[in-house]
Structure formats: structure tokens, C-alpha cells
Design an enzyme around this catalytic site. Structure first.
Site, PDB file in Angstrom:
ATOM      1  N   SER A 142      69.553  -1.697 -21.233  1.00  0.00           N
ATOM      2  CA  SER A 142      69.791  -1.636 -22.793  1.00  0.00           C
ATOM      3  C   SER A 142      71.250  -2.399 -22.858  1.00  0.00           C
ATOM      4  CB  SER A 142      69.530  -0.461 -23.635  1.00  0.00           C
ATOM      5  OG  SER A 142      69.448  -0.524 -25.060  1.00  0.00           O
ATOM      6  N   LYS A 195      74.300   9.281 -49.377  1.00  0.00           N
ATOM      7  CA  LYS A 195      75.653   9.825 -48.632  1.00  0.00           C
ATOM      8  C   LYS A 195      74.930  10.793 -47.456  1.00  0.00           C
ATOM      9  CE  LYS A 195      79.937   9.814 -47.625  1.00  0.00           C
ATOM     10  NZ  LYS A 195      80.556   8.618 -46.841  1.00  0.00           N
TER      11      LYS A 195
END
Length: 336
Positions: A142, A195
């Protein structure tokens, strides 16, 4: 003369006669057509080492920098430090004696931001005209592979696992049902309907899932574009290879993700001999090392105790609580 002494002299003379006879016999034997030229091989190796030592002195203070990148790529941990890596690369770029970078990567990847910073730093280093060679250790997955793409050439150990081209945003836990069952109430005061998304005390909505997926997809496209550009392959091929899987060294070589499966020493020889035309150029190792102090040990023990207590209260495995406490809220180029 004593009899025992005479016997010893006679035995010694007989041994000399036998050895001489064997030497004559071997010299008269017909050749089998097979030559074992071990002496010349040893001589060649010794001469090469001697030549390299002579060359090394002739190059003065010039050197190849072996920079080690190990551990999870993030701001800082016990084996990795972002500021140290960036400052080291920049310092070597402006060091007139440094002729090239040999980057050793042994990492499962890490944060998108930090991986991209190191990739860009290596690209900037190459603007000085000095080459970058990457050697992949046991794992360069990765973000580790992302950084590798900045190299002129990528080498891997024959047992390396690499690739894992994709993005992960961590795991979200919805514990509202469990809290209700055990009588725990948890509420986060927030403004903005998204949020508090991905918090364990609120279910994930379809809109929030789409928001996080869009971030993942954008980071994924950036990764694929870098693979296609630096490995000189069509974008469709890069997309096909970028499904998040790990590749063995030989699979990566067959698919054009790396340039060679070889040893670290051979890579250094190729870099010095073929790329720099400076055989025997000395190598300086740059590696970050951090020692745990007493405070780190105490805080680590306190954290483990707290996680165990929380796990016992909720009736969850400790590993789940650990993962909850370590959830990354940023996109990760990380092998999981």
C-alpha cells in the site's frame, strides 16, 4: 639411537613417500573434461574487493545513502518519524558528496498524507539529477508501494509481499444496541448532521457512507494515476492491478510493478556500477531509532489497563476496544 626414535623416523619417511606417490599419480591421470576453478573464483572475488577498496578511496567523501523506511507510515511511532525522513532526504539532496539514494522499505503502508509527502520528497530529490533506487524488504504494501513508485528502479527480495494498491478508512462501530442492552447512554452534542459520523454512539447513514466512499475513491484515483505514470503502463492495466491484493515478488515483476527480484547487495552494485559508473562507492546508512523512556512504558501500561477494563464492562474482546481507540479518521494506504 633409541628404537622408538628410529621407528618414528621410518614412519615419517614412509608418509613422505606415499604423499609424493599420490602427487605423481594425480599428475599422470587423464583429464575428465571437468574443471573446478575454485581458486580463480576466489582470486577474482578478492581482486574485485581490492579494486573496490581502491576505488572507494579514489572517490574521496562521495557516497550512496541507504535510507531505511520501516514501520507504519504516520507522523511518528517507535520505528518511523515523518520529520526525520523528510529532513534526511532534503539534506542528502543538497549534500554534494551524496551521489544517490538506496531506499530500503519494510512497511505495511500508512496514512495517505504522509506517504504522499515522502513520495514527493523523493521526486524532488531526483530533480538534483541523482538517482533513487528502492529495495523492498519483507513487505512494501500500500503506502510502502506508493513511496516505491518514486524510484528510478524498484528491486524486491524474492520473499517480498508488495502491491496492495487501494485505500481504507478504518472501521465504524455502531454500539447503540449494546449500550441500550447494558444500560449505557452516550450522546455527543454536535452541530451539522454529519459532524458525528463514524462515532460508535450513532449509526452510519447512507449519506455519510457516500461521503466517506467519495474520499476513498479520490485517494484511490491518485494512487492508480501514480502507478500508471511511474510504472509506464496504461491506466486500464493499472486499475486492473489495483484491487487491493498483495503480490509476491515474482507476480509483481511479471505485472511490471517492480524491475527486479534480487538481493540488496546486487542492487547496490547495479546502482554503483551501472547507474553511477562508480564501482565500489561506499554506502552510508541512515536509520531512525527511538528509545522508549519510562513515561512511554507507564502510559502504555495505563492504556492497556483502561482498554481491558472497558472491554470487561461492555463484554467485548479487548482487540475490538483497541481497534475502536485506534480508528484512523483519515484515508489510509495501509495493508489490513
Amino acid at each position: 639411537m633409541k628404537k622408538s626414535v628410529k621407528s618414528g623416523i621410518i614412519v615419517f619417511i614412509i608418509l613422505l613417500v606415499v604423499i609424493a606417490g599420490l602427487i605423481v599419480f594425480e599428475s599422470l591421470r587423464p583429464s575428465t573434461g571437468i574443471e573446478i576453478n575454485s581458486t580463480s573464483n576466489v582470486t577474482d572475488i578478492m581482486e574485485e574487493k581490492l579494486e573496490n577498496r581502491i576505488n572507494s578511496k579514489a572517490y574521496g567523501k562521495k557516497f550512496i545513502a541507504a535510507v531505511k523506511i520501516e514501520g507504519t507510515i504516520q507522523e511518528a511511532n517507535n520505528s518511523y518519524n515523518q520529520n526525520w525522513i523528510l529532513s534526511t532526504i532534503d539534506e542528502l539532496k543538497h549534500n554534494e558528496n551524496n551521489q544517490a539514494l538506496a531506499v530500503f522499505i519494510n512497511s505495511p503502508g500508512g496514512a495517505v498524507y504522509q506517504a504522499d509527502e515522502v513520495y514527493l520528497a523523493l521526486q524532488d530529490y531526483r530533480t538534483s539529477g541523482k538517482p533513487v533506487y528502492v529495495y523492498q524488504g519483507s513487505m512494501a504494501a500500500s503506502g510502502g508501494y506508493y513511496i516505491s513508485c518514486a524510484a528510478n528502479k524498484i528491486y524486491a527480495n524474492r520473499n517480498t509481499l508488495t502491491g496492495c494498491i487501494g485505500v481504507i478508512m478504518g472501521t465504524t462501530f455502531d454500539l447503540t444496541g449494546l449500550f441500550e442492552k447494558v444500560g449505557i447512554k452516550s450522546e455527543t452534542i454536535h452541530s451539522g448532521k454529519n459532524k458525528n459520523m463514524m462515532n460508535y454512539n450513532e449509526p452510519l447513514t447512507d449519506e455519510q457512507r457516500d461521503i466517506m466512499q467519495a474520499i476513498c475513491d479520490e485517494c484511490y484515483k491518485q494512487f492508480v494515476d501514480i502507478v500508471a505514470k511511474n510504472r509506464h503502463m496504461p491506466t486500464p492495466k493499472a486499475i486492473n492491478l489495483s484491487d487491493g491484493r498483495l503480490y509476491t515478488a515474482n507476480q509483481a515483476l511479471e505485472n511490471g510493478l517492480i524491475d527486479a527480484v534480487d538481493s540488496w547487495d546486487h542492487m547496490i552494485d547495479d546502482l554503483a556500477n551501472d547507474e553511477l559508473k562508480m564501482p565500489g562507492l561506499k554506502v552510508k546508512v541512515y536509520q531512525y531509532k527511538r528509545k522508549n523512556n519510562f513515561r512511554d512504558i507507564v502510559l502504555g501500561s495505563a492504556k492497556e489497563l483502561s482498554q481491558a477494563k472497558t472491554a470487561a464492562t461492555l463484554g467485548l474482546p479487548v482487540s475490538v476496544v483497541e481497534e475502536m481507540n485506534n480508528l484512523p479518521m483519515t484515508p489510509m494506504y495501509l495493508y489490513k
